[in-house]
Motif scaffolding. Structure first.
Motif, mmCIF file in Angstrom:
data_model
loop_
_atom_site.group_PDB
_atom_site.id
_atom_site.type_symbol
_atom_site.label_atom_id
_atom_site.label_comp_id
_atom_site.label_asym_id
_atom_site.label_seq_id
_atom_site.Cartn_x
_atom_site.Cartn_y
_atom_site.Cartn_z
ATOM 1 N N ASN A 91 0.837 -1.199 0.000
ATOM 2 C CA ASN A 91 0.000 0.000 0.000
ATOM 3 C C ASN A 91 0.875 1.253 0.000
ATOM 4 O O ASN A 91 1.729 1.428 0.861
ATOM 5 C CB ASN A 91 -0.906 -0.003 1.240
ATOM 6 C CG ASN A 91 -1.883 1.152 1.247
ATOM 7 O OD1 ASN A 91 -1.840 2.038 0.403
ATOM 8 N ND2 ASN A 91 -2.782 1.149 2.221
ATOM 9 N N ALA A 116 -10.799 5.976 11.269
ATOM 10 C CA ALA A 116 -11.671 5.238 10.350
ATOM 11 C C ALA A 116 -12.122 6.130 9.205
ATOM 12 O O ALA A 116 -12.217 5.699 8.054
ATOM 13 C CB ALA A 116 -12.870 4.675 11.105
ATOM 14 N N ASP A 119 -9.486 6.423 6.570
ATOM 15 C CA ASP A 119 -8.964 5.126 6.123
ATOM 16 C C ASP A 119 -7.539 4.885 6.599
ATOM 17 O O ASP A 119 -6.669 4.428 5.840
ATOM 18 C CB ASP A 119 -9.034 5.005 4.593
ATOM 19 C CG ASP A 119 -10.448 4.867 4.078
ATOM 20 O OD1 ASP A 119 -11.256 4.196 4.757
ATOM 21 O OD2 ASP A 119 -10.766 5.436 3.021
ATOM 22 N N SER A 121 -4.360 3.119 8.302
ATOM 23 C CA SER A 121 -3.929 1.722 8.196
ATOM 24 C C SER A 121 -3.960 1.002 9.536
ATOM 25 O O SER A 121 -4.094 -0.223 9.586
ATOM 26 C CB SER A 121 -2.509 1.662 7.635
ATOM 27 O OG SER A 121 -2.404 2.404 6.443
ATOM 28 N N LYS A 147 -13.386 -1.070 12.513
ATOM 29 C CA LYS A 147 -12.939 -0.869 11.133
ATOM 30 C C LYS A 147 -11.449 -0.570 11.010
ATOM 31 O O LYS A 147 -10.887 -0.706 9.917
ATOM 32 C CB LYS A 147 -13.734 0.274 10.495
ATOM 33 C CG LYS A 147 -15.233 -0.003 10.445
ATOM 34 C CD LYS A 147 -16.021 1.200 9.952
ATOM 35 C CE LYS A 147 -17.518 0.919 9.992
ATOM 36 N NZ LYS A 147 -18.324 2.096 9.591
ATOM 37 N N VAL A 148 -10.824 -0.158 12.102
ATOM 38 C CA VAL A 148 -9.400 0.177 12.071
ATOM 39 C C VAL A 148 -8.619 -0.838 12.905
ATOM 40 O O VAL A 148 -8.922 -1.008 14.090
ATOM 41 C CB VAL A 148 -9.146 1.595 12.618
ATOM 42 C CG1 VAL A 148 -7.653 1.938 12.539
ATOM 43 C CG2 VAL A 148 -9.962 2.619 11.859
#
Length: 242
Positions: A91, A116, A119, A121, A147-148
């Motif tokens: 990434n 979150a 976005d 990592s 989500k994280v």
């Protein structure tokens, strides 16, 4: 969210054996006996740290028969920093947040919520002197905590060395600089260190930073809440990448 506190020798041993993620674990000072030896052996074998405390501390945590041990189960499964870095190795827009001495669960949750939203990592926290992953943190994160990825490490200093070995730039948010965040390149992969509002970032971590940044501030106020400052910097990183 259900109560995440458990107590007693057998329940805690079973939680560890079943793979539950232990957020915090308190063991009574001077605890002896066969069961306590078995528990400590299991904790050692699974690499789970704990804090030795007087019995009064445990009595404040619960009025039940705790048998000298009280633990808090994390509502999320923590990840290995090594695994997280390997997963994200390809990434080109990695962003990590390291929290040094951020102990308030609401600040922690607010930072997770912003992470979150941009976005991020992953978030990296130390085993000690860190906010618990509890109901307040979950609620304040508004679902962001699921989500994280969150990685917990023994020492943030070692985490910085590992991040740098993956060519991730270390950026420290501190007043001990003349560089504004808007003057620093955040388009590359970077890890942002945020310290506590009182003590700031530990000097041993500051010395490892590739860049030190601060936010412009009116003379009428000296600082921002750590979660607000973190959000401003993360969104500047997103703006640069857009």
């Amino acid at each position: 969210m259900k109560e995440n506190k458990i107590y007693g020798m057998h329940p805690i041993m079973e939680a560890v054996k079943s793979g539950k993620t232990i957020d915090k674990l308190f063991v009574q000072k001077g605890l002896k006996g066969h069961l306590s030896h078995e528990l400590l052996t299991i904790l050692h074998e699974n690499g789970i740290s704990y804090k030795i405390v007087p019995v009064e501390k445990l009595n404040k945590l619960t009025r039940e028969n705790h048998q000298g041990v009280v633990a808090f189960i994390s509502p999320v499964k923590l990840v290995s920093l090594e695994d997280l870095l390997e997963k994200n190795a390809e990434n080109r827009q990695q962003t990590y947040i390291l929290l040094d001495g951020v102990t308030d669960p609401r600040n922690f949750g607010a930072i997770i919520r912003t992470a979150a939203a941009v976005d991020a990592s992953g978030i990296i926290i130390p085993e000690n002197n860190s906010a618990p992953i509890n109901e307040d943190a979950v609620k304040t994160s508004a679902g962001g905590i699921f989500k994280v990825p969150i990685a917990r490490v023994k020492h943030l200093k070692d985490a910085l060395f590992l991040l740098q070995s993956y060519d991730i730039n270390i950026v420290a948010a501190t007043e001990k600089t003349n560089d504004l965040v808007y003057d620093i390149d955040l388009k590359q992969n970077y890890a942002l260190i945020m310290g506590s509002e009182g003590k700031g970032i530990n000097n041993s971590l500051l010395n490892l930073a590739n860049s030190k940044v601060k936010l412009p501030m009116s003379e009428h106020i000296s600082s921002l809440n750590v979660s607000v400052a973190c959000a401003v910097i993360l969104y500047e990183g997103m703006r640069q990448r857009k």
